[in-house]
Design a protein around this motif. Structure first.
Motif, short mmCIF file in Angstrom:
data_model
loop_
_atom_site.label_atom_id
_atom_site.label_comp_id
_atom_site.label_asym_id
_atom_site.label_seq_id
_atom_site.Cartn_x
_atom_site.Cartn_y
_atom_site.Cartn_z
N SER A 90 -10.08 8.59 0.81
CA SER A 90 -9.20 7.87 -0.37
C SER A 90 -7.76 8.20 -0.27
CB SER A 90 -9.73 8.73 -1.74
OG SER A 90 -9.64 9.85 -1.66
N PHE A 91 -7.58 9.39 0.71
CA PHE A 91 -6.10 9.61 0.80
C PHE A 91 -5.56 8.48 1.87
CE2 PHE A 91 -3.20 11.74 3.78
CZ PHE A 91 -2.29 11.99 2.99
N ALA A 92 -6.42 8.28 2.71
CA ALA A 92 -5.99 7.19 3.77
C ALA A 92 -5.72 6.06 3.05
CB ALA A 92 -6.99 7.05 4.87
N ARG A 93 -6.88 5.58 2.15
CA ARG A 93 -6.78 4.39 1.58
C ARG A 93 -5.50 4.08 0.64
NH1 ARG A 93 -12.35 5.07 1.16
NH2 ARG A 93 -12.03 5.65 -1.17
N ALA A 94 -4.96 5.44 0.08
CA ALA A 94 -3.96 5.09 -0.74
C ALA A 94 -2.49 5.17 0.23
CB ALA A 94 -3.81 6.69 -1.41
N MET A 95 -2.53 5.85 1.46
CA MET A 95 -1.48 5.77 2.30
C MET A 95 -1.65 4.07 2.77
SD MET A 95 0.27 8.47 2.78
CE MET A 95 1.01 8.03 4.47
N GLU A 96 -2.55 3.63 2.99
CA GLU A 96 -2.64 2.18 3.37
C GLU A 96 -1.75 1.05 2.10
OE1 GLU A 96 -5.82 -1.41 4.33
OE2 GLU A 96 -6.67 0.47 3.59
N ARG A 97 -2.32 1.49 1.02
CA ARG A 97 -1.86 0.66 0.01
C ARG A 97 -0.50 0.96 -0.13
NH1 ARG A 97 -5.49 -1.85 -3.51
NH2 ARG A 97 -7.73 -1.20 -3.21
N MET A 98 0.24 2.18 0.00
CA MET A 98 1.50 2.22 0.09
C MET A 98 2.14 1.37 1.15
SD MET A 98 4.14 4.13 1.68
CE MET A 98 3.40 5.49 2.71
N TYR A 99 1.74 1.45 2.31
CA TYR A 99 2.58 0.54 3.24
C TYR A 99 2.22 -0.96 3.04
CZ TYR A 99 3.14 4.71 6.42
OH TYR A 99 3.66 5.80 6.92
N GLU A 100 1.36 -1.27 2.47
CA GLU A 100 1.12 -2.57 2.12
C GLU A 100 1.99 -3.18 1.22
OE1 GLU A 100 -3.83 -3.12 3.41
OE2 GLU A 100 -3.25 -2.73 1.36
N ARG A 101 2.10 -2.24 0.18
CA ARG A 101 3.04 -2.33 -0.96
C ARG A 101 4.62 -2.32 -0.55
NH1 ARG A 101 2.23 -1.57 -6.61
NH2 ARG A 101 3.73 -2.94 -7.67
N VAL A 102 4.95 -1.73 0.30
CA VAL A 102 6.45 -1.70 0.69
C VAL A 102 6.57 -2.93 1.67
CG1 VAL A 102 7.85 -0.42 2.39
CG2 VAL A 102 6.37 0.97 0.68
N TRP A 103 5.63 -3.15 2.36
CA TRP A 103 5.87 -4.34 3.32
C TRP A 103 5.27 -5.58 2.69
CZ3 TRP A 103 9.08 -4.13 7.48
CH2 TRP A 103 9.39 -2.82 7.80
N GLN A 104 4.88 -5.69 1.71
CA GLN A 104 4.48 -6.77 0.90
C GLN A 104 3.29 -7.72 1.65
OE1 GLN A 104 8.65 -8.22 0.11
NE2 GLN A 104 7.73 -8.73 -2.01
N GLN A 105 2.29 -6.78 2.06
CA GLN A 105 0.99 -7.43 2.73
C GLN A 105 -0.01 -7.57 1.94
OE1 GLN A 105 1.32 -8.69 5.89
NE2 GLN A 105 3.40 -8.29 5.95
N PRO A 106 -0.84 -8.38 1.98
CA PRO A 106 -2.22 -8.42 1.48
C PRO A 106 -2.97 -7.29 1.56
CG PRO A 106 -2.43 -10.02 3.01
CD PRO A 106 -0.76 -9.49 3.06
N HIS A 107 -3.99 -6.73 0.76
CA HIS A 107 -4.69 -5.44 1.08
C HIS A 107 -5.77 -5.91 1.66
CE1 HIS A 107 -6.90 -1.79 0.39
NE2 HIS A 107 -7.70 -2.42 -0.23
N ILE A 108 -6.25 -5.12 2.83
CA ILE A 108 -7.37 -5.19 3.48
C ILE A 108 -8.45 -4.20 3.23
CG2 ILE A 108 -8.22 -5.19 5.85
CD1 ILE A 108 -5.82 -6.39 6.87
N GLY A 109 -9.68 -4.58 2.61
CA GLY A 109 -10.35 -3.51 2.14
C GLY A 109 -11.79 -3.83 2.76
#
Length: 294
Positions: free
Chosen positions: A106-125
């Motif tokens: 869950s920590f890694a997923r939070a980091m992933e969403r942060m980078y995706e939000r910063v760079w405006q990329q769609p989420h990959i789940g």
């Protein structure tokens, strides 16, 4: 001066106005709190499970954690005194341990969403995203342990060795966050565009951890005397909020600086200056060859 007038003035300053709007867009405070909360939920249960199933690694794991977070010896002694490995093993079991390790993503997923939000990329789940997050988490923890072990070797006590060790730490930490951002973004953003944010995150993270080693022990001791183990968790959560602010802020500043028109214009100017001066060097050899033949 009202808020609208202040914002108009800030928009006139290169990078500042864009940076403020980006901080609002990604919901900076909420993003930091989410990463800190997920980090607390991921690291503390994982540490307890590792300490219970691998008793010989208990001291090493606690030392690595306190070395990275700057919590000092108080956090290690308090957690060790309240930890009952037999009870944890009986109540958790192998299946529970596996679930704990898996939920730590869950920590890694939070980091992933942060980078995706910063760079405006769609989420990959899905399975692909979960698998990559889990592999990153394991690799990240192992690399941090290696870095914490090298810290005692790099800092020999003299000023020269300490400065050299600090520089090596910044380079290694920058490489860690450089690879982290690329991996969690699934390679959708180029290495060059991620460089500024990674270097900033690496340098500030090293400074933050060293300052934590000086300031946190007194804070942890006071919380431990007043709240016991709960005080250690509160101290760790405070440290994680600060770390999350460093990571989110560095990633965002890195993108804004990299994509700012003023910075791009400066880079184009420098590149044009290099291109103009560069071709003059190979002009010599073609002129000498005809002279030799005649």
């Amino acid at each position: 001066m009202d808020l609208a007038a202040l914002r108009k003035r800030l928009d006139r300053i290169p990078i500042v106005g864009h940076l403020l709007s980006e901080f609002v867009r990604i919901e900076f405070i909420d993003r930091c709190m989410l990463i800190a909360a997920q980090g607390l939920l991921a690291l503390v249960p994982m540490l307890v499970v590792v300490a219970a199933f691998f008793p010989r690694l208990t001291d090493d794991a606690l030392q690595e954690l306190t070395s990275v977070t700057g919590l000092g010896s108080t956090g290690s002694s308090t957690v060790t005194s309240d930890l009952q490995p037999d009870q944890v093993r009986n109540q958790t079991g192998l299946v529970g341990a596996a679930i704990t390790l898996f939920s730590a993503t869950s920590f890694a997923r939070a980091m992933e969403r942060m980078y995706e939000r910063v760079w405006q990329q769609p989420h990959i789940g899905g399975l692909s995203g979960t698998r990559r997050c889990f592999m990153w988490l394991i690799g990240w923890l192992l690399i941090l342990q290696v870095l914490a072990a090298l810290r005692s070797v790099l800092h020999g006590g003299s000023l020269v060795t300490d400065v050299f060790g600090l520089g090596v730490e910044m380079v290694m930490m920058s490489a860690i966050w450089w690879g982290t951002s690329w991996v969690l973004l699934f390679g959708r953003v180029g290495w060059l565009r991620l460089t500024t944010g990674a270097v900033l995150a690496g340098a500030v993270t090293v400074i933050y951890t060293h300052l934590s080693g000086l300031l946190m022990p007194a804070y942890v001791s006071a919380n431990a005397r007043q709240f016991g183990t709960l005080g250690i968790i509160l101290s760790l959560s405070t440290w994680l909020i600060g770390l999350a602010a460093v990571l989110v802020g560095s990633a965002l500043v890195g993108r804004v600086v990299t994509e700012d028109p003023t910075v791009l214009a400066m880079l184009r100017t420098v590149r044009g200056w290099v291109d103009v001066r560069g071709p003059r060097r190979p002009e010599g050899p073609p002129r000498r060859r005809p002279a030799g033949r005649s």
